[in-house]
Design a protein around this motif. Structure first.
Motif, mmCIF file in Angstrom:
data_model
loop_
_atom_site.group_PDB
_atom_site.id
_atom_site.type_symbol
_atom_site.label_atom_id
_atom_site.label_comp_id
_atom_site.label_asym_id
_atom_site.label_seq_id
_atom_site.Cartn_x
_atom_site.Cartn_y
_atom_site.Cartn_z
ATOM 1 N N GLY A 170 0.821 -1.206 0.000
ATOM 2 C CA GLY A 170 0.000 0.000 0.000
ATOM 3 C C GLY A 170 0.856 1.257 0.000
ATOM 4 O O GLY A 170 0.545 2.247 -0.685
ATOM 5 N N MET A 171 1.943 1.240 0.777
ATOM 6 C CA MET A 171 2.845 2.395 0.823
ATOM 7 C C MET A 171 3.438 2.670 -0.550
ATOM 8 O O MET A 171 3.540 3.831 -0.987
ATOM 9 C CB MET A 171 3.963 2.141 1.836
ATOM 10 C CG MET A 171 3.487 2.029 3.280
ATOM 11 S SD MET A 171 4.827 1.445 4.361
ATOM 12 C CE MET A 171 3.927 1.164 5.894
ATOM 13 N N GLN A 172 3.826 1.598 -1.249
ATOM 14 C CA GLN A 172 4.429 1.779 -2.572
ATOM 15 C C GLN A 172 3.430 2.348 -3.572
ATOM 16 O O GLN A 172 3.763 3.252 -4.354
ATOM 17 C CB GLN A 172 4.948 0.428 -3.081
ATOM 18 C CG GLN A 172 6.136 -0.107 -2.306
ATOM 19 C CD GLN A 172 6.534 -1.482 -2.779
ATOM 20 O OE1 GLN A 172 7.257 -1.630 -3.755
ATOM 21 N NE2 GLN A 172 6.034 -2.507 -2.099
ATOM 22 N N VAL A 173 2.211 1.844 -3.543
ATOM 23 C CA VAL A 173 1.194 2.309 -4.486
ATOM 24 C C VAL A 173 0.878 3.783 -4.265
ATOM 25 O O VAL A 173 0.781 4.575 -5.211
ATOM 26 C CB VAL A 173 -0.088 1.457 -4.354
ATOM 27 C CG1 VAL A 173 -1.258 2.113 -5.064
ATOM 28 C CG2 VAL A 173 0.142 0.067 -4.924
ATOM 29 N N ILE A 174 0.731 4.175 -3.001
ATOM 30 C CA ILE A 174 0.401 5.570 -2.705
ATOM 31 C C ILE A 174 1.584 6.488 -3.026
ATOM 32 O O ILE A 174 1.405 7.556 -3.625
ATOM 33 C CB ILE A 174 -0.045 5.718 -1.237
ATOM 34 C CG1 ILE A 174 -1.468 5.161 -1.087
ATOM 35 C CG2 ILE A 174 0.011 7.171 -0.777
ATOM 36 C CD1 ILE A 174 -2.049 5.243 0.295
ATOM 37 N N LEU A 175 2.798 6.083 -2.671
ATOM 38 C CA LEU A 175 3.958 6.906 -2.998
ATOM 39 C C LEU A 175 4.141 7.013 -4.505
ATOM 40 O O LEU A 175 4.510 8.084 -5.024
ATOM 41 C CB LEU A 175 5.221 6.333 -2.358
ATOM 42 C CG LEU A 175 5.372 6.538 -0.846
ATOM 43 C CD1 LEU A 175 6.666 5.893 -0.353
ATOM 44 C CD2 LEU A 175 5.362 8.014 -0.483
ATOM 45 N N ASP A 176 3.900 5.928 -5.229
ATOM 46 C CA ASP A 176 4.007 5.964 -6.690
ATOM 47 C C ASP A 176 3.041 6.992 -7.278
ATOM 48 O O ASP A 176 3.412 7.783 -8.155
ATOM 49 C CB ASP A 176 3.712 4.577 -7.272
ATOM 50 C CG ASP A 176 3.725 4.566 -8.790
ATOM 51 O OD1 ASP A 176 4.794 4.829 -9.373
ATOM 52 O OD2 ASP A 176 2.655 4.318 -9.387
ATOM 53 N N ASP A 177 1.827 7.016 -6.770
ATOM 54 C CA ASP A 177 0.832 7.981 -7.260
ATOM 55 C C ASP A 177 1.226 9.408 -6.894
ATOM 56 O O ASP A 177 1.141 10.325 -7.721
ATOM 57 C CB ASP A 177 -0.545 7.652 -6.683
ATOM 58 C CG ASP A 177 -1.636 8.542 -7.251
ATOM 59 O OD1 ASP A 177 -2.038 8.320 -8.411
ATOM 60 O OD2 ASP A 177 -2.077 9.475 -6.546
ATOM 61 N N MET A 178 1.674 9.619 -5.656
ATOM 62 C CA MET A 178 2.068 10.952 -5.213
ATOM 63 C C MET A 178 3.283 11.456 -5.988
ATOM 64 O O MET A 178 3.345 12.630 -6.388
ATOM 65 C CB MET A 178 2.368 10.950 -3.710
ATOM 66 C CG MET A 178 1.170 10.622 -2.836
ATOM 67 S SD MET A 178 1.574 10.628 -1.066
ATOM 68 C CE MET A 178 1.498 12.376 -0.722
#
Length: 435
Positions: free
Chosen positions: A326-334
């Motif tokens: 989840g952290m990776q997905v959100i950071l990727d989007d940000m």
């Protein structure tokens, strides 16, 4: 009977006046309640349920009364004009807190502090400032009590020092009051709802407008409290630190004369620091460990989430298996949104520096940044920075901590760096480093 009257009168205000801006997003409330019902009897279920009940029976009615007091006694705050704001838009743990607190030393800028974010009421903040001036030791005891109630432990402050009057990010405002944005997990640590509550583009237009109206109203209160009507013509400008990357287009519409600035850091360090802080914050507030399965991972284990899908479909995001995924997905989007802001900045002033540039020479890097967006670096600002630097770095030396490694998180570093948003961000970082 008194409790009933308290709730009825408070909710009358929450449903029929401008105090309605305080209400959490409706879908977020349903998500929390339905998830709570689905859980077996446990401490986590009890904490979530207690938070929902206390928030709706105690906190929201009280907040409605305080908001109404502001509307009656300080109604002129609504005429405050937010002109030419400076918005630090960054991924979490890119050095944005230190950067923001340094920029807040600029006498030309006004930035929200923690008390104005978590208690967005003019009447309350006037009292807090009075106590700070007259009875600082008493206020310090109140602050310590508030920290204990909200799970702000020493472990949390080692990574992110917090005080009532320190500058704070605006996503905390929406996480605490509307139960949205990346920080909503502080009181609702449920993985499969994290992306949904972070992703503003999935909200209906009415909810989105209400959330942003609340955000704007609180910013006007900050300007009012500091005795400034906001920006332009020699007046002070609003300074925001924001992790609300999905709201970039909204900010552009709200503040067409804004200056967007960013601080870029090695994505590997960002993810490790983000995971370390998130884990300790959530554990201290709720007892839930985001990285609890770490001891089950071997050095060779990889994350189960498929990062090779360049589109990162919603279905995949809604089926995340681990918190590091989840952290990776959100950071990727940000990171994707932040990089595009600086690469597609036609019609808007943007500027950027790297964390390493800021760390090596804060004054020189800020002068370069200010030149990019047309701001003036005054001598008193430079003096303020010089006086603060020793205290800041001394604090960092005294409060050491370790961030989790990629192998401990069960994350493939190459796979993370190959995510489309991370690649775009890395390219922007490299360009800023060369310049």
């Amino acid at each position: 009977l008194l409790v009933l009257l308290w709730c009825l009168s408070g909710w009358t205000l929450l449903l029929g006046t401008s105090a309605s801006l305080l209400r959490p997003r409706t879908q977020s409330v349903f998500d929390r309640f339905l998830h709570c019902l689905s859980l077996p009897l446990s401490i986590t279920k009890g904490r979530i349920l207690i938070h929902i009940i206390v928030h709706h029976i105690v906190i929201l009615p009280l907040a409605a009364y305080l908001w109404t007091i502001d509307e009656i006694l300080f109604a002129s705050y609504r005429t405050s004009h937010i002109s030419k704001p400076v918005i630090v838009l960054s991924v979490p743990r890119a050095g944005s807190s230190s950067f923001h607190r340094t920029l807040a030393l600029d006498p030309n800028l006004i930035t929200p502090c923690t008390s104005e974010i978590v208690m967005p009421f003019i009447c309350v903040n006037i009292i807090l400032h009075y106590l700070q001036d007259r009875f600082p030791s008493f206020l310090n005891r109140i602050e310590n009590i508030l920290k204990k109630l909200n799970g702000v432990t020493q472990d949390v402050e080692d990574r992110h020092p917090i005080s009532l009057f320190s500058p704070e990010a605006d996503d905390v405002l929406l996480g605490e009051w509307h139960w949205v944005a990346v920080g909503a997990i502080r009181t609702f640590p449920v993985l499969h709802h994290w992306w949904e509550h972070y992703n503003f583009s999935s909200f209906n237009s009415r909810e989105r407008d209400r959330i942003l109206s609340f955000h704007s109203s609180v910013c006007k209160k900050v300007l009012y409290l500091r005795g400034d009507s906001g920006g332009g013509n020699g007046m002070k400008r609003l300074l925001l630190r924001s992790h609300l990357s999905p709201c970039i287009d909204d900010f552009k519409k709200l503040y067409p004369d804004a200056a967007f600035i960013g601080i870029f850091r090695n994505p590997v360090d960002v993810l490790r620091s983000f995971a370390g802080l998130s884990d300790i914050v959530i554990y201290s507030a709720t007892g839930v460990r985001m990285l609890q399965p770490l001891h089950h991972h071997t050095t060779g284990e990889k994350s189960k989430f498929n990062h090779r899908d360049s589109k990162c479909s919603v279905i995949d995001k809604m089926k995340l298996k681990t918190w590091p995924d989840g952290m990776q997905v959100i950071l990727d989007d940000m990171m994707r949104r932040e990089a595009r802001l600086h690469s597609e900045s036609i019609g808007f002033r943007t500027g950027k520096i790297t964390f390493q540039q800021f760390k090596d020479d804060p004054i020189a890097s800020i002068k370069t940044l200010y030149q990019q967006v047309g701001l003036e670096v005054r001598d008193d600002f430079v003096l303020n920075i010089t006086q603060r630097l020793d205290t800041h770095w001394e604090y960092k030396k005294e409060h050491q901590y370790q961030n989790p490694t990629f192998s401990e998180m069960g994350v493939d570093e190459d796979q993370f760096l190959s995510m489309p948003g991370v690649k775009l961000y890395s390219s922007m970082l490299n360009g800023a480093t060369r310049s």
